[in-house]
Motif scaffolding. Sequence first.
Motif, PDB file in Angstrom:
ATOM      1  N   LEU A  49       0.822  -1.198   0.000  1.00  0.00           N
ATOM      2  CA  LEU A  49       0.000   0.000   0.000  1.00  0.00           C
ATOM      3  C   LEU A  49       0.863   1.258   0.000  1.00  0.00           C
ATOM      4  N   SER A  50       1.942   1.249   0.744  1.00  0.00           N
ATOM      5  CA  SER A  50       2.822   2.412   0.806  1.00  0.00           C
ATOM      6  C   SER A  50       3.470   2.686  -0.552  1.00  0.00           C
ATOM      7  N   GLU A  51       3.893   1.633  -1.257  1.00  0.00           N
ATOM      8  CA  GLU A  51       4.461   1.813  -2.598  1.00  0.00           C
ATOM      9  C   GLU A  51       3.435   2.405  -3.550  1.00  0.00           C
ATOM     10  N   LEU A  52       2.202   1.919  -3.454  1.00  0.00           N
ATOM     11  CA  LEU A  52       1.145   2.439  -4.316  1.00  0.00           C
ATOM     12  C   LEU A  52       0.856   3.900  -3.985  1.00  0.00           C
ATOM     13  N   ALA A  53       0.816   4.231  -2.704  1.00  0.00           N
ATOM     14  CA  ALA A  53       0.599   5.625  -2.302  1.00  0.00           C
ATOM     15  C   ALA A  53       1.714   6.525  -2.829  1.00  0.00           C
ATOM     16  N   ASP A  54       2.957   6.041  -2.795  1.00  0.00           N
ATOM     17  CA  ASP A  54       4.080   6.799  -3.354  1.00  0.00           C
ATOM     18  C   ASP A  54       3.818   7.139  -4.818  1.00  0.00           C
ATOM     19  N   PHE A  55       3.406   6.136  -5.583  1.00  0.00           N
ATOM     20  CA  PHE A  55       3.153   6.360  -7.004  1.00  0.00           C
ATOM     21  C   PHE A  55       2.004   7.354  -7.197  1.00  0.00           C
ATOM     22  N   VAL A  56       0.896   7.122  -6.519  1.00  0.00           N
ATOM     23  CA  VAL A  56      -0.294   7.956  -6.707  1.00  0.00           C
ATOM     24  C   VAL A  56       0.008   9.416  -6.362  1.00  0.00           C
ATOM     25  N   VAL A  57       0.679   9.649  -5.251  1.00  0.00           N
ATOM     26  CA  VAL A  57       1.017  11.014  -4.839  1.00  0.00           C
ATOM     27  C   VAL A  57       1.999  11.640  -5.830  1.00  0.00           C
ATOM     28  N   GLY A  58       3.009  10.898  -6.196  1.00  0.00           N
ATOM     29  CA  GLY A  58       4.005  11.420  -7.135  1.00  0.00           C
ATOM     30  C   GLY A  58       3.430  11.698  -8.514  1.00  0.00           C
ATOM     31  N   PHE A  59       2.601  10.793  -9.009  1.00  0.00           N
ATOM     32  CA  PHE A  59       1.999  10.967 -10.323  1.00  0.00           C
ATOM     33  C   PHE A  59       1.048  12.168 -10.318  1.00  0.00           C
ATOM     34  N   GLY A  60       0.266  12.287  -9.255  1.00  0.00           N
ATOM     35  CA  GLY A  60      -0.638  13.427  -9.129  1.00  0.00           C
ATOM     36  C   GLY A  60       0.114  14.745  -9.069  1.00  0.00           C
ATOM     37  N   ALA A  61       1.203  14.778  -8.323  1.00  0.00           N
ATOM     38  CA  ALA A  61       2.016  15.997  -8.219  1.00  0.00           C
ATOM     39  C   ALA A  61       2.645  16.330  -9.572  1.00  0.00           C
ATOM     40  N   MET A  62       3.126  15.327 -10.271  1.00  0.00           N
ATOM     41  CA  MET A  62       3.724  15.558 -11.581  1.00  0.00           C
ATOM     42  C   MET A  62       2.691  16.136 -12.550  1.00  0.00           C
ATOM     43  N   ARG A  63       1.503  15.559 -12.567  1.00  0.00           N
ATOM     44  CA  ARG A  63       0.466  16.020 -13.498  1.00  0.00           C
ATOM     45  C   ARG A  63      -0.025  17.422 -13.161  1.00  0.00           C
ATOM     46  N   SER A  64      -0.011  17.786 -11.883  1.00  0.00           N
ATOM     47  CA  SER A  64      -0.504  19.111 -11.488  1.00  0.00           C
ATOM     48  C   SER A  64       0.607  20.145 -11.374  1.00  0.00           C
TER      49      SER A  64
END
Length: 120
Positions: A49-64
């Motif tokens: 779950l922590s790895e997935l959260a890393d991706f989701v947060v990072g991807f969201g930050a990159m896109r925004s």
Amino acid sequence: MDWHRFETTLARQTMAGGESMSSEMFEAITTENARYAVYALAHRPDRTLSELADFVVGFGAMRSGTIATPADHENVRIRLHHVVMPKLDAAGYVAYDRDERTIDAAHRYGTVNETLGLNG
């Protein structure tokens, strides 16, 4: 797998009534963070779950164009644990172990990825 193709395919599925995807799966991916999670899991389903959260947060930050904070990570991790992963589990996309917080592909994983254009 490209994000634009995923968004386009998802939009087509939604407009067509999504006959090839269960209503539970459509419900599971109504939020942007849930779609980011599915996109990440299509690349590699065996995550914590922590790895997935890393991706989701990072991807969201990159896109925004923003910078993710530890608080952002914690908020996303909690939402994934309590909302997104149980829905993806119920839809048969992944098997989510709530106690161990681990994720694996489930019986609809391949079909959903193919339907959403995430299979290559």
